[in-house]
Design a protein around this motif. Structure first.
Motif, PDB file in Angstrom:
ATOM      1  N   GLU A 176      25.591  -8.536   4.828  1.00 47.81           N
ATOM      2  CA  GLU A 176      23.983  -8.857   4.364  1.00 47.81           C
ATOM      3  C   GLU A 176      23.467  -9.784   3.899  1.00 47.81           C
ATOM      4  N   THR A 191      21.496  -7.791   8.809  1.00 45.69           N
ATOM      5  CA  THR A 191      20.261  -7.899   9.927  1.00 45.69           C
ATOM      6  C   THR A 191      19.906  -9.318  10.292  1.00 45.69           C
ATOM      7  N   HIS A 193      16.593 -10.583   9.804  1.00 45.16           N
ATOM      8  CA  HIS A 193      15.893 -10.499   9.396  1.00 45.16           C
ATOM      9  C   HIS A 193      14.421 -10.850   9.356  1.00 45.16           C
ATOM     10  N   HIS A 222      16.560 -12.394   1.232  1.00 47.50           N
ATOM     11  CA  HIS A 222      16.600 -12.112   2.534  1.00 47.50           C
ATOM     12  C   HIS A 222      14.786 -12.890   2.611  1.00 47.50           C
ATOM     13  N   VAL A 226      12.764 -14.102   6.358  1.00 44.31           N
ATOM     14  CA  VAL A 226      12.099 -13.782   6.254  1.00 44.31           C
ATOM     15  C   VAL A 226      10.453 -14.173   6.711  1.00 44.31           C
ATOM     16  N   HIS A 281       6.790  -8.245   1.828  1.00 45.42           N
ATOM     17  CA  HIS A 281       8.353  -7.374   1.932  1.00 45.42           C
ATOM     18  C   HIS A 281       8.294  -7.802   0.035  1.00 45.42           C
ATOM     19  N   ASN A 282       8.472  -6.756  -0.648  1.00 45.41           N
ATOM     20  CA  ASN A 282       8.947  -5.513   0.145  1.00 45.41           C
ATOM     21  C   ASN A 282       7.972  -3.844  -0.029  1.00 45.41           C
ATOM     22  N   TYR A 309       8.135  -4.332   4.151  1.00 42.60           N
ATOM     23  CA  TYR A 309       9.489  -5.042   4.542  1.00 42.60           C
ATOM     24  C   TYR A 309      10.210  -4.301   3.961  1.00 42.60           C
ATOM     25  N   ASP A 310      11.202  -3.373   4.516  1.00 44.99           N
ATOM     26  CA  ASP A 310      12.667  -2.277   4.226  1.00 44.99           C
ATOM     27  C   ASP A 310      12.816  -0.692   4.778  1.00 44.99           C
ATOM     28  N   PRO A 326      14.778  -2.032   8.680  1.00 43.08           N
ATOM     29  CA  PRO A 326      16.673  -3.017   9.092  1.00 43.08           C
ATOM     30  C   PRO A 326      17.965  -1.434   8.942  1.00 43.08           C
TER      31      PRO A 326
END
Length: 375
Positions: A176, A191, A193, A222, A226, A281-282, A309-310, A326
């Protein structure tokens, strides 16, 4: 006596005698039985011993710390001697896995890695860096002393400072994290992203949302990816990136002002009709935004279609949140597989694998239609 000193004392006793009783060893060390029992549990979790009723025994086939199979590991992690032949599936190897945390995001990465390792007959030792670059390197050194054949690492420092694994002397792979300039030859499993964020924006635009904002965690590694995917999604949909707010939240622990203000600005924009879709996010911040909307008499998806996101806790919100998920299990499993392949065939081409995330549609955008025009 510090925990690490106790751990070494326990392992040393097992090497000498093969077993120990918790109560007797606690008395020798001058600590409580509860303390030694917890130490035994921690070492068992790392795969360094086996727990039995009232004590512990040396794990069958375990190696002396610092002695990798078929090779020696020096004090700076430099391999000496000739490497042994490695089966194609990696059976009999020991891998170390270093992640920043074991609560949010990474449990499924760990689970995927463990399942893949077990299927191949590979021992997997887990270490937690607690988002400390210094602790990360300390844990790497400890895993080398424990005799690992390779390392899976999620570096927690800036990309420019992540060149240190290149000097470990054992094969390693980033999990990651995309390799920075100091790791030009590093393999990785990540991932994608950017692709996940692009899918989120495409979903919102497909619902007729034209003013899609972005709320990001400032401290997440990330975040740049993103944001990259979000902007690409707006471009692909022919939307103006200046039509809706794009804000960042200060890291947790910096005080409520740096976190409450951006969420309040988002809520104001929804009330004014200048924001009708959002990628957040997140999950935690998406839920807070949902609560702020409700406090202002606004709702999702009618006033604001939300994609989190997550997908760690998005489904547990009062209004279950659509989320980008992810592929954490696949990331962990693929990382083990790539590292095993590297050890089996050191001359193979180097790989960097990016796995696409999944968009899971729930009530926060389900059935949403174009919102009212501004004004």
């Amino acid at each position: 006596m510090h925990a690490e000193e106790r751990h070494q004392a326990i392992l040393r006793r097992l090497r000498e005698r093969g077993s120990l009783r918790v109560t007797e060893f606690a008395e020798e060390l001058g600590v409580s039985s509860v303390t030694v029992r917890r130490d035994v549990e921690a070492l068992a979790e790392r795969g360094l011993l086996d727990r039995v009723h009232g004590g512990a025994v040396q794990r069958h086939g375990s190696r002396e710390p610092g002695a990798a199979a078929g090779a020696g590991v020096g004090t700076r992690g430099t391999l000496v001697g000739s490497p042994r032949a490695v089966p194609a599936d990696g059976a009999g190897l020991t891998f170390g896995l270093i992640v920043p945390a074991a609560d949010y995001y990474y449990p499924d990465v760990i689970k995927g890695a463990r399942a893949a390792a077990a299927a191949r007959g590979i021992r997997l030792l887990l270490a937690i860096s607690q988002y400390s670059p210094a602790e990360e390197q300390t844990q790497a050194a400890q895993l080398l002393d424990d005799g690992v054949d390779g390392l899976l690492i999620t570096p927690c420092g800036p990309a420019a400072d992540q060149g240190w694994p290149a000097g470990l002397g054992v094969p390693y792979l980033l999990v990651e994290r995309r390799p920075g300039p100091g790791l030009a030859d590093a393999e990785s499993v990540v991932t994608d992203h950017a692709a996940g964020a692009l899918a989120a924006v495409r979903h919102l635009a497909g619902l007729g949302r034209r003013r899609i904002g972005l709320l990001l965690r400032e401290d997440s590694p990330h975040t740049p990816l993103v944001e990259e995917g979000y902007l690409a999604g707006l471009t692909a949909a022919g939307l103006d990136p200046e039509a809706a707010p794009r804000l960042r939240l200060a890291p947790p622990g910096t005080g409520p002002a740096g976190r409450a203000a951006p969420i309040e600005r988002f809520t104001d924009a929804v009330a004014a009709g200048t924001l009708d879709g959002a990628l957040v996010h997140n999950d935690h911040d998406a839920i807070v935004l949902l609560q702020r909307l409700r406090a202002r008499g606004l709702s999702a998806p009618d006033d604001l279609a939300i994609v989190a996101y997550d997908d760690e806790v998005a489904a547990l919100a009062d209004i279950p949140l659509t989320a980008v998920a992810p592929p954490k299990l696949a990331v962990g499993a693929s990382a083990v597989g790539l590292l095993a392949d590297r050890l089996a065939d050191p001359g193979r081409p180097r790989h960097r694998l990016a796995i696409l995330p999944e968009l899971r549609v729930r009530e926060s955008s389900m059935g949403a239609t174009a919102s009212r025009p501004p004004g």
